[in-house]
Scaffold this motif. Structure first.
Motif, PDB file in Angstrom:
ATOM      1  N   ARG A  58       0.807  -1.233   0.000  1.00 41.40           N
ATOM      2  CA  ARG A  58       0.000   0.000   0.000  1.00 41.40           C
ATOM      3  C   ARG A  58       0.833   1.272   0.000  1.00 41.40           C
ATOM      4  O   ARG A  58       0.398   2.271  -0.542  1.00 41.40           O
ATOM      5  CB  ARG A  58      -0.918   0.017   1.229  1.00 41.40           C
ATOM      6  N   THR A  59       2.005   1.250   0.623  1.00 41.71           N
ATOM      7  CA  THR A  59       2.705   2.522   0.822  1.00 41.71           C
ATOM      8  C   THR A  59       4.096   2.610   0.199  1.00 41.71           C
ATOM      9  O   THR A  59       4.697   3.675   0.226  1.00 41.71           O
ATOM     10  CB  THR A  59       2.843   2.839   2.329  1.00 41.71           C
ATOM     11  N   SER A  64       0.795   3.742  -9.754  1.00 42.15           N
ATOM     12  CA  SER A  64      -0.236   4.733  -9.458  1.00 42.15           C
ATOM     13  C   SER A  64      -1.200   4.186  -8.409  1.00 42.15           C
ATOM     14  O   SER A  64      -1.763   3.100  -8.576  1.00 42.15           O
ATOM     15  CB  SER A  64      -1.000   5.058 -10.744  1.00 42.15           C
ATOM     16  N   LEU A  65      -1.383   4.933  -7.336  1.00 39.92           N
ATOM     17  CA  LEU A  65      -2.276   4.489  -6.269  1.00 39.92           C
ATOM     18  C   LEU A  65      -3.720   4.403  -6.771  1.00 39.92           C
ATOM     19  O   LEU A  65      -4.466   3.511  -6.377  1.00 39.92           O
ATOM     20  CB  LEU A  65      -2.170   5.410  -5.051  1.00 39.92           C
ATOM     21  N   ALA A  66      -4.110   5.304  -7.670  1.00 39.74           N
ATOM     22  CA  ALA A  66      -5.469   5.250  -8.217  1.00 39.74           C
ATOM     23  C   ALA A  66      -5.674   3.952  -8.992  1.00 39.74           C
ATOM     24  O   ALA A  66      -6.716   3.296  -8.852  1.00 39.74           O
ATOM     25  CB  ALA A  66      -5.731   6.464  -9.112  1.00 39.74           C
ATOM     26  N   GLU A  69      -5.815   1.008  -6.482  1.00 40.95           N
ATOM     27  CA  GLU A  69      -7.091   0.962  -5.761  1.00 40.95           C
ATOM     28  C   GLU A  69      -8.231   0.500  -6.665  1.00 40.95           C
ATOM     29  O   GLU A  69      -9.123  -0.220  -6.208  1.00 40.95           O
ATOM     30  CB  GLU A  69      -7.409   2.315  -5.119  1.00 40.95           C
ATOM     31  N   HIS A  88     -12.021   0.010   0.460  1.00 40.34           N
ATOM     32  CA  HIS A  88     -11.146   0.545  -0.588  1.00 40.34           C
ATOM     33  C   HIS A  88     -11.815   1.474  -1.587  1.00 40.34           C
ATOM     34  O   HIS A  88     -11.115   2.274  -2.224  1.00 40.34           O
ATOM     35  CB  HIS A  88     -10.414  -0.603  -1.295  1.00 40.34           C
ATOM     36  N   LEU A  91     -10.970   4.915  -0.696  1.00 37.65           N
ATOM     37  CA  LEU A  91      -9.536   5.123  -0.915  1.00 37.65           C
ATOM     38  C   LEU A  91      -9.232   5.330  -2.399  1.00 37.65           C
ATOM     39  O   LEU A  91      -8.340   6.109  -2.756  1.00 37.65           O
ATOM     40  CB  LEU A  91      -8.728   3.952  -0.365  1.00 37.65           C
ATOM     41  N   ALA A  92      -9.966   4.626  -3.264  1.00 39.45           N
ATOM     42  CA  ALA A  92      -9.783   4.803  -4.710  1.00 39.45           C
ATOM     43  C   ALA A  92     -10.115   6.242  -5.106  1.00 39.45           C
ATOM     44  O   ALA A  92      -9.349   6.882  -5.857  1.00 39.45           O
ATOM     45  CB  ALA A  92     -10.647   3.809  -5.482  1.00 39.45           C
ATOM     46  N   LYS A  94     -10.150   8.884  -3.140  1.00 40.84           N
ATOM     47  CA  LYS A  94      -9.160   9.759  -2.509  1.00 40.84           C
ATOM     48  C   LYS A  94      -7.840   9.743  -3.287  1.00 40.84           C
ATOM     49  O   LYS A  94      -7.148  10.760  -3.372  1.00 40.84           O
ATOM     50  CB  LYS A  94      -8.925   9.311  -1.063  1.00 40.84           C
ATOM     51  N   ALA A  95      -7.508   8.599  -3.891  1.00 44.89           N
ATOM     52  CA  ALA A  95      -6.264   8.467  -4.654  1.00 44.89           C
ATOM     53  C   ALA A  95      -6.365   9.093  -6.038  1.00 44.89           C
ATOM     54  O   ALA A  95      -5.371   9.157  -6.761  1.00 44.89           O
ATOM     55  CB  ALA A  95      -5.880   6.993  -4.777  1.00 44.89           C
TER      56      ALA A  95
END
Length: 187
Positions: A58-59, A64-66, A69, A88, A91-92, A94-95
């Motif tokens: 995760r970190t 790409s975090l998007a 997610e 999640h 979180l998607a 937010k990303a």
């Protein structure tokens, strides 16, 4: 849940177990331990390894975090893991994932060219093949390799593998008693 949750403090409070609980609390900070943690903490060593791996996925990823997610959310849809979706989907967004893209994932419309970018469609196809048949066909793999670095290909693959593990654990034990509940778009 199909078994009781582990206690919020170690049942066997050895220094090692205390340290594990503290590491997991630190990873979740400012939130308390979550039901998933309390399901895993029946074996602190496994919970510790899980937390370290999933924390790195995760970190510590360059992917790409998007995109990551969206893949995680699609795994939740494919495996009927409502708790994973509920955790999640926000979180998607937010990303940086577009709401329309997340809605397409929820509806299983992952080839929608009007809503999803080429990268999103490729990642979701990769996610679906890896999740449903384990094998990813050569043509898709070559497209993924042409678009992403070797490191990103590895990170996408481990993200999908890791979150398939998570969804299977959540569903098998019915963590948070979410099985059978409807997946909904976050507000």
């Amino acid at each position: 849940m199909r078994i009781p949750y582990a206690p919020t403090e170690p049942a066997n409070p050895t220094p090692e177990n205390q340290a594990i609980y503290e590491r997991i609390r630190e990873r979740r900070n400012p939130r308390p331990l979550i039901p998933l943690d309390l399901a895993l903490l029946h074996n602190p060593e496994i919970a510790d390894g899980y937390s370290k791996l999933m924390g790195a996925i995760r970190t510590r990823s360059s992917l790409s975090l998007a995109l990551a997610e969206l893949a995680i959310c699609y795994i939740a849809v494919l495996n009927d893991a409502t708790y994973e979706w509920t955790a999640h989907a926000p979180l998607a967004l937010k990303a940086g994932a577009k709401r329309e893209a997340l809605e397409a994932v929820l509806e299983g419309e992952v080839t929608n060219m009007d809503v999803l970018s080429e990268d999103e469609r490729m990642v979701l196809a990769f996610t679906e093949q890896s999740t449903k048949s384990v094998k990813v066909d050569d043509e898709l793999f070559e497209k993924i390799k042409a678009r992403f670095s070797d490191q990103e290909v590895m990170e996408l693959t481990i993200t999908i593998a890791g979150y398939n593990m998570v969804s299977r654990f959540l569903v098998a034990l019915n963590v948070t008693e979410s099985n059978g509940k409807k997946m909904e778009m976050p507000q």
